[in-house]
Design a protein around this motif. Structure first.
Motif, mmCIF file in Angstrom:
data_model
loop_
_atom_site.group_PDB
_atom_site.id
_atom_site.type_symbol
_atom_site.label_atom_id
_atom_site.label_comp_id
_atom_site.label_asym_id
_atom_site.label_seq_id
_atom_site.Cartn_x
_atom_site.Cartn_y
_atom_site.Cartn_z
ATOM 1 N N ASP A 148 0.825 -1.199 0.000
ATOM 2 C CA ASP A 148 0.000 0.000 0.000
ATOM 3 C C ASP A 148 0.865 1.257 0.000
ATOM 4 O O ASP A 148 0.576 2.225 -0.705
ATOM 5 N N GLU A 149 1.937 1.239 0.766
ATOM 6 C CA GLU A 149 2.821 2.401 0.852
ATOM 7 C C GLU A 149 3.684 2.565 -0.398
ATOM 8 O O GLU A 149 4.134 3.665 -0.695
ATOM 9 N N SER A 150 3.919 1.495 -1.150
ATOM 10 C CA SER A 150 4.829 1.545 -2.295
ATOM 11 C C SER A 150 4.137 1.776 -3.626
ATOM 12 O O SER A 150 4.774 2.216 -4.581
ATOM 13 N N LYS A 151 2.866 1.491 -3.716
ATOM 14 C CA LYS A 151 2.216 1.484 -5.033
ATOM 15 C C LYS A 151 2.238 2.839 -5.734
ATOM 16 O O LYS A 151 2.428 2.901 -6.944
ATOM 17 N N ARG A 152 2.079 3.934 -4.995
ATOM 18 C CA ARG A 152 2.119 5.256 -5.635
ATOM 19 C C ARG A 152 3.510 5.567 -6.174
ATOM 20 O O ARG A 152 3.650 6.084 -7.281
ATOM 21 N N ALA A 153 4.526 5.243 -5.385
ATOM 22 C CA ALA A 153 5.898 5.497 -5.826
ATOM 23 C C ALA A 153 6.237 4.630 -7.035
ATOM 24 O O ALA A 153 6.888 5.086 -7.982
ATOM 25 N N LEU A 154 5.773 3.384 -7.037
ATOM 26 C CA LEU A 154 6.014 2.489 -8.174
ATOM 27 C C LEU A 154 5.294 2.994 -9.419
ATOM 28 O O LEU A 154 5.866 3.002 -10.516
ATOM 29 N N PHE A 155 4.048 3.417 -9.257
ATOM 30 C CA PHE A 155 3.309 3.947 -10.403
ATOM 31 C C PHE A 155 4.045 5.159 -10.973
ATOM 32 O O PHE A 155 4.194 5.298 -12.190
ATOM 33 N N GLY A 156 4.508 6.042 -10.103
ATOM 34 C CA GLY A 156 5.258 7.210 -10.556
ATOM 35 C C GLY A 156 6.525 6.815 -11.296
ATOM 36 O O GLY A 156 6.875 7.414 -12.321
ATOM 37 N N VAL A 182 4.554 -5.647 -10.519
ATOM 38 C CA VAL A 182 5.514 -5.567 -9.409
ATOM 39 C C VAL A 182 4.852 -6.027 -8.121
ATOM 40 O O VAL A 182 5.427 -6.813 -7.356
ATOM 41 N N LEU A 183 3.649 -5.541 -7.865
ATOM 42 C CA LEU A 183 2.958 -5.906 -6.623
ATOM 43 C C LEU A 183 2.702 -7.411 -6.554
ATOM 44 O O LEU A 183 2.872 -8.034 -5.499
ATOM 45 N N LEU A 184 2.336 -7.984 -7.674
ATOM 46 C CA LEU A 184 2.125 -9.426 -7.719
ATOM 47 C C LEU A 184 3.431 -10.174 -7.449
ATOM 48 O O LEU A 184 3.457 -11.151 -6.690
ATOM 49 N N THR A 185 4.504 -9.705 -8.030
ATOM 50 C CA THR A 185 5.811 -10.334 -7.811
ATOM 51 C C THR A 185 6.229 -10.216 -6.354
ATOM 52 O O THR A 185 6.797 -11.142 -5.787
ATOM 53 N N MET A 186 5.933 -9.080 -5.736
ATOM 54 C CA MET A 186 6.249 -8.913 -4.307
ATOM 55 C C MET A 186 5.536 -9.977 -3.482
ATOM 56 O O MET A 186 6.125 -10.574 -2.575
ATOM 57 N N TRP A 187 4.267 -10.220 -3.787
ATOM 58 C CA TRP A 187 3.509 -11.241 -3.059
ATOM 59 C C TRP A 187 4.123 -12.624 -3.278
ATOM 60 O O TRP A 187 4.247 -13.414 -2.346
#
Length: 179
Positions: A28-36, A55-60
Motif C-alpha cells: 500500500d505504501e509503495s504502489k504510488r511510488a512504483l506507479f510514478g 511488481v505488486l504481484l511479484t512482491m507477493w
C-alpha cells in the motif's frame, strides 16, 4: 528534493513488527511510488498501471526473498520494478521488429493489398462481427465454413450474416461511386 523516496523511513520501519514484515502495508505504501516510477518511463499510463500491478504481484510471490531491513526491502521492490520495465521494453522491441519483418515480407510477396478509403469507410460502417466475417473470407482466404469455426458460430449464421454484410457493402459502395 530530487531522488528522495516518497514515503519516509519511519513509515517503512513501522511496517515491521516483531521482525515480521507487514506486506499489505508495504504494498500500500509503495504502489504510488512504483506507479510514478513507471509513469515517468513509459508512454501510456495504462502500461504504467499494468507494470505496477506486475511488481505488486511479484512482491507477493517472492515475499520470502524480501530483505528484512525496511530500506533494503524498498530497494528490492524497485529492483523488481526495474527488471519488469526491462522486460516490457524488450517485449515492445521484439513486437516492433516482428511487425516490421512481417510487413516487409508481405510487401515483398505482394500479400498487402491497399484498401481504398471508401472501402475502409464501408467496412467500418458494418457491425464488428459482420466486418470480421468479410475480412476472414476476403482478406484471409477462409471459406464461410472455416470462418464459422474461427468465430465459434454456426455455419448457417455466418452465411446469412455474410450475405447481409456483402449486400450492405455493395449498396454503400455503389452509392459512393454514383455520387
Amino acid at each position: 528534493m530530487p531522488g528522495r523516496p516518497e514515503e519516509p523511513l519511519e513509515a517503512l520501519v513501522s511496517m515491521w513488527s516483531d521482525d515480521r514484515l507487514d506486506l499489505p502495508r508495504l504494498i500500500d505504501e509503495s504502489k504510488r511510488a512504483l506507479f510514478g516510477y513507471f509513469a515517468r518511463r513509459v508512454v501510456s499510463t495504462d502500461d504504467a498501471a499494468d507494470l505496477t500491478g506486475e511488481v505488486l504481484l511479484t512482491m507477493w510471490r517472492k515475499v520470502d526473498a524480501m530483505p528484512s531491513e525496511p530500506v533494503d526491502a524498498r530497494m528490492w521492490t524497485f529492483g523488481i520494478a526495474r527488471n519488469i520495465l526491462a522486460n516490457h521494453r524488450r517485449a515492445l522491441s521484439r513486437r516492433r521488429k516482428l511487425s516490421d519483418r512481417l510487413t516487409g515480407e508481405a510487401l515483398v510477396s505482394g500479400d498487402v493489398r491497399p484498401v481504398r478509403d471508401d472501402v475502409w469507410e464501408a467496412l467500418e460502417a458494418l457491425p464488428t462481427g459482420d466486418r470480421e466475417i468479410i475480412q476472414l473470407v476476403h482478406w484471409d482466404g477462409f471459406s464461410l465454413a472455416e470462418a464459422a469455426k474461427v468465430l465459434g458460430k454456426k455455419p448457417a449464421t455466418v452465411r446469412s450474416r455474410y450475405s447481409r454484410a456483402r449486400a450492405k457493402l455493395r449498396a454503400d459502395l455503389t452509392l459512393e461511386t454514383d455520387s
